[in-house]
Design an enzyme around this catalytic site. Structure first.
Site, PDB file in Angstrom:
ATOM      1  CD  GLU A  52      -1.566  -2.370   1.806  1.00 22.25           C
ATOM      2  OE1 GLU A  52      -0.344  -2.575   1.997  1.00 22.25           O
ATOM      3  OE2 GLU A  52      -2.441  -3.227   2.065  1.00 22.25           O
TER       4      GLU A  52
ATOM      5  CE  LYS B  84      22.676  -4.683  -3.967  1.00 23.11           C
ATOM      6  NZ  LYS B  84      21.419  -5.359  -4.184  1.00 23.11           N
TER       7      LYS B  84
ATOM      8  CB  CYS C  90      25.430  -4.688 -11.164  1.00 26.49           C
ATOM      9  SG  CYS C  90      24.219  -5.319 -12.296  1.00 26.49           S
TER      10      CYS C  90
ATOM     11  CD  GLU D 151      28.276   1.290 -11.551  1.00 20.16           C
ATOM     12  OE1 GLU D 151      27.578   0.812 -10.661  1.00 20.16           O
ATOM     13  OE2 GLU D 151      29.143   2.166 -11.352  1.00 20.16           O
TER      14      GLU D 151
ATOM     15  CG  HIS E  53      21.681   2.871 -13.359  1.00 23.21           C
ATOM     16  ND1 HIS E  53      22.981   2.628 -13.735  1.00 23.21           N
ATOM     17  CD2 HIS E  53      21.221   1.712 -12.848  1.00 23.21           C
ATOM     18  CE1 HIS E  53      23.295   1.374 -13.451  1.00 23.21           C
ATOM     19  NE2 HIS E  53      22.239   0.796 -12.915  1.00 23.21           N
TER      20      HIS E  53
HETATM   21  N1  GLN Z   1      22.019  -9.426 -18.941  1.00 24.60           N
HETATM   22  C1  GLN Z   1      21.277  -8.670 -17.984  1.00 24.60           C
HETATM   23  C2  GLN Z   1      20.583  -7.504 -18.676  1.00 24.60           C
HETATM   24  O1  GLN Z   1      21.137  -6.946 -19.557  1.00 24.60           O
HETATM   25  C3  GLN Z   1      22.148  -8.145 -16.882  1.00 24.60           C
HETATM   26  C4  GLN Z   1      21.366  -7.331 -15.903  1.00 24.60           C
HETATM   27  C5  GLN Z   1      22.144  -6.916 -14.683  1.00 24.60           C
HETATM   28  O2  GLN Z   1      23.349  -6.919 -14.680  1.00 24.60           O
HETATM   29  N2  GLN Z   1      21.479  -6.532 -13.639  1.00 24.60           N
HETATM   30  O3  GLN Z   1      19.501  -7.113 -18.315  1.00 24.60           O
HETATM   31 ZN    ZN Z   2      24.467  -4.979 -14.534  1.00 23.62          ZN
END
Ligand code: GLN
Ligand code: ZN
Length: 757
Positions: A16, A114, A645, A667, A696
């Site tokens: 909610e 995180k 990531c 990344e 992002h």
């Molecule tokens: N192969 C995935 C994508 O391109 C990798 C996603 C990720 O690293 N979170 O969506």
């Molecule tokens: Zn990623």
């Protein structure tokens, strides 16, 4: 015996709060309506806890977005760029949480990270040399009063001063210690005010104490608490730790004038040992974290009572509690209509954990544990043999040898063979896998799931999407193509659904950050692959192009880390079972003509143990071999990629090389390319594609911007090792910006090629 919990999920049983907040963001409802939803959730949660006889009910565990951000606002640590917008308090708060773009200005959100070893993300407070820490808000006071007015005596919870200062990011010359004095004063004042309102206990959460601490850290912690405890007034202070043990500072903790000490006996490997060695001080209450706040299995009462009995050798003043906030588990099993009782009886989500605390209290108070029906019932449940054992999988993973985990020939030889096979240009361009999951993809999947769309029609829809995606990539001029991952809702859920051994829930959402929730699958039994999972999509995509088409898989460590793991077998064992299944898929892809296979380990870094001493033995020693097992069986000419990531792997860089992939993409754009120095210093062997732009954000990076990033990379990475790619999958992006960004990426790579060949 008394019971306590550290915190309760705040998103609402049917999310909610998420829906109300998102409506508020879209200006569909006003602040008062959002506030009303929030209040209902809080009061409902208090009622549940009261009904289960919880003696220490937390308040201020509620948050509109994140409680670390709440703490920053409470302490006046809000960067000027947000306060300057001239918005109201709530909107300033959301501006810091999510960024603001409108008539009053354009600011990005604060960074997100995180939360320790969980999948929850907190907002990183920013402190600069002008930051003036002082008590600047009233949220804990207001929420205490709200509960009291509703007839519920609560224990206000706050992110503790040490953890707050350790998690903040310091933008100027000042460091944590420079702010200690003011921070302690603000907390002291707050505790006093809470006491004046009638609060009997105040809980200060200090998960940072379970991490490795330096001598300065210990000094900082002690000096903060000496000051706060000297000013606490009438309230009792509970120092609450979780996610591990406090081996570096337990002796200091017990010497402080605290009233309660909360320790984690679930993840805290040394918690019992510390008490055994140093004892537990008289006159203080031990809050024993014995009900797992992170996983969804029923508590094993026999084991728990064993711990309590052991603790009773050192103190009689024990409160039974959860190991951490229940924020990390879903709200309740009540809304799971599809899971049969056979499964459900093994699960306890947040609400059911309240019931477990109530039962443990009842059993312990009964005086005769062994003959308590609740106890007998629970031990019977835990001794039941669960269905889902696969002897073949067990035998195969038990028989693994070093040879199974080693890919031959060695890297350098493979690299040569692959260069000849693919003859890719310098700085090959590629993407991470997914292409925009536009609304047509989501609605087709939904229609397929509800039966409105036949399997045949759904599959031909996906094929069309793949064909368009391949055509687009050819037009843009990328070198190594992907099929776009349109058939996947989520990179873990998709594989979970294809594999045997996973269970899925309907409403078991867990907050990931802000209004975003995830619904992790449950590893129920032994994992195995019944049939190929991705082969036909990849083969179809490859049939449409002469360029290499990457096969796309999720790695075992990531699948495990983003699921609720079993507790009856080790993580290592589960990881190898999943690795075996993914390995079979890898070999099938290869046998069907797929020449490059990417195995994503997006989440490998995030479950790295909090203490360095545990890194190897508890994690890397099985996580890295599990990944190697996935690809060790392929031919030398097959190229294995992986993707992560985060680039925060400076500390474990040699382990990343040991994964023995041929190429890794990760990344890098947001972290200012700092990882490049680490790669250079360590003579990183694997070919690398540090993301050249941030996916992002909807911004389209210019060709020149990307070219600059490539040039910078070339100062640290040998040209023949460098790949050019975005920094993650493009799933959440729009179609137009994606095409524009990728065109610029290809142009930039071509320009770099011309200059460097
Ligand atoms: N192969 C995935 C994508 O391109 C990798 C996603 C990720 O690293 N979170 O969506
Ligand atoms: Zn990623």
């Amino acid at each position: 015996m008394k019971t306590s919990i550290i915190g309760y999920p705040r998103i609402g049983e049917l999310r909610e709060l998420k829906f109300a907040a998102e409506k508020y963001f879209r200006a569909e409802i006003g602040a008062d309506e959002l506030e009303k939803t929030a209040r209902q959730i809080r009061l409902y949660n208090y009622d549940l806890q009261k009904a289960n006889g919880i003696d220490f009910i937390p308040s201020n565990d509620f948050s509109y977005y994140d409680n670390v951000l709440d703490t920053a606002f409470l302490l006046g640590a809000v960067p000027q760029r947000y306060t300057q917008l001239g918005l109201g308090t709530l909107d300033t708060y959301f501006a810091a949480a999510r960024g603001y773009q409108g008539e009053k200005g354009d600011v990005k959100a604060l960074a997100m990270k995180k939360w320790f070893n969980t999948n929850y993300h907190y907002i990183v407070p920013e402190i600069d040399d002008d930051t003036q820490i002082k008590l600047a808000g009233t949220k804990p006071l207001d929420l205490y009063k709200e509960a009291a007015d509703a007839g519920v005596q609560t224990k206000p919870v706050l992110i503790g001063p040490y953890t707050f200062l350790k998690l903040a990011s310091y933008k100027g010359a000042k460091q944590a210690a420079d702010l200690a004095e003011d921070t302690a004063a603000a907390y002291g004042e707050l505790v006093q005010k809470l006491a004046a309102l009638g609060a009997q206990w105040v809980q200060l959460d200090e998960p940072s104490l379970v991490k490795d601490m330096t001598a300065e850290d210990i000094d900082l912690f002690v000096s903060l608490y000496k000051k706060i405890l000297a000013a606490k007034g009438g309230a009792k202070v509970l120092l609450q730790t979780y996610f591990g043990d406090v081996r570096d500072c337990y002796e200091k903790i017990i010497s402080l004038d605290l009233d309660g000490i909360g320790l984690d006996f679930t993840e805290g490997k040394k918690s019992l040992g510390l008490i055994g060695k140093y004892g537990f001080p008289k006159g203080k209450t031990l809050f024993a974290g014995v009900v797992n706040g992170k996983n969804i299995w029923r508590n094993d009462y026999k084991k728990t009572i064993g711990i309590i009995r052991e603790l009773e050798k050192y103190t009689q003043d024990i409160v039974i509690s959860t190991s951490c906030s229940l924020l990390h588990v879903p709200c309740t099993l009540d809304n799971e209509t599809k899971l049969s009782e056979e499964y459900k009886k093994h699960f306890a989500f947040a609400k059911e954990k309240l019931g477990e605390l109530a039962q443990l209290k009842e059993i312990l108070d009964s005086g005769d544990v062994q003959s308590s029906p609740l106890y007998i019932h629970n031990t019977a449940l835990h001794s039941e043999k669960r269905a889902g054992t696969n002897d073949e999988v067990r035998a195969r993973t038990a028989a693994l040898t070093e040879g199974d985990l080693t890919r031959l020939p060695q890297f350098a030889q493979r690299e040569k063979i692959q260069r000849e096979r693919f003859s890719l240009p310098l700085f090959p361009t590629t993407t991470i896998g997914s292409f925009p999951q536009t609304s047509d993809v989501k609605s087709a999947r939904k229609a397929y799931r509800t039966g409105e769309l036949s399997q045949k029609d759904y599959e031909s829809f996906i094929k069309d999407k793949i064909a368009q995606c391949v055509a687009l990539q050819e037009e843009i001029g990328l070198d190594v193509l992907v099929h776009g991952e349109y058939e996947r809702n989520d990179m873990v859920e998709y594989f979970g659904e294809c594999l045997d051994g996973f269970l899925f829930t309907e409403k078991a959402w867990v907050q990931s950050y802000g209004t975003r929730c995830v619904k992790p699958p449950v590893v129920w039994g032994d994992i195995s692959r019944a049939k190929p999972m991705t082969v036909r999509w990849s083969v179809y995509a490859q049939s449409l192009t002469d360029k290499p088409m990457k096969g796309m898989l999720t790695g075992p460590v990531t699948i495990l880390n983003w699921s609720f793991p079993r507790e009856d077998i080790s993580l290592k064992e589960s990881a190898f079972q999943i690795a075996l299944a993914i390995r079979e898929e890898v070999l099938d892809l290869e046998a069907n003509g797929i020449k490059i296979i990417q195995v994503d380990e997006a989440a490998l870094r995030e479950k790295l143990p909090l203490r360095k001493a545990d890194w190897k033995e508890d994690y890397l020693d099985w996580a890295i071999p599990a990944f190697r097992f996935v690809h060790s069986g392929v031919k030398p000419e097959t190229q294995i990629h992986t993707h992560m990531c985060y680039s925060e792997f400076a500390d474990i860089i040699t382990y990343i090389d040991d994964m023995d992939a041929d190429v890794i993409t990760f990344e890098a754009s947001r972290s200012d390319l700092t990882i490049l120095d680490v790669l250079k210093q360590n003579d990183f062997r694997t070919q690398v594609g540090p993301g050249v732009y941030d996916i992002h954000s909807p911004r389209v990076p210019s060709k020149d911007e990307i070219k600059k990033a490539i040039d910078k990379m070339l100062t640290r990475i040998p040209a023949r090792k460098l790949w050019v790619n975005p920094d993650c999958g493009l799933k959440t992006r729009g179609t137009t910006e994606t095409a524009a960004s990728l065109k610029n990426l290809v142009s930039a790579a071509r320009e770099a090629r011309n200059e460097n060949s």
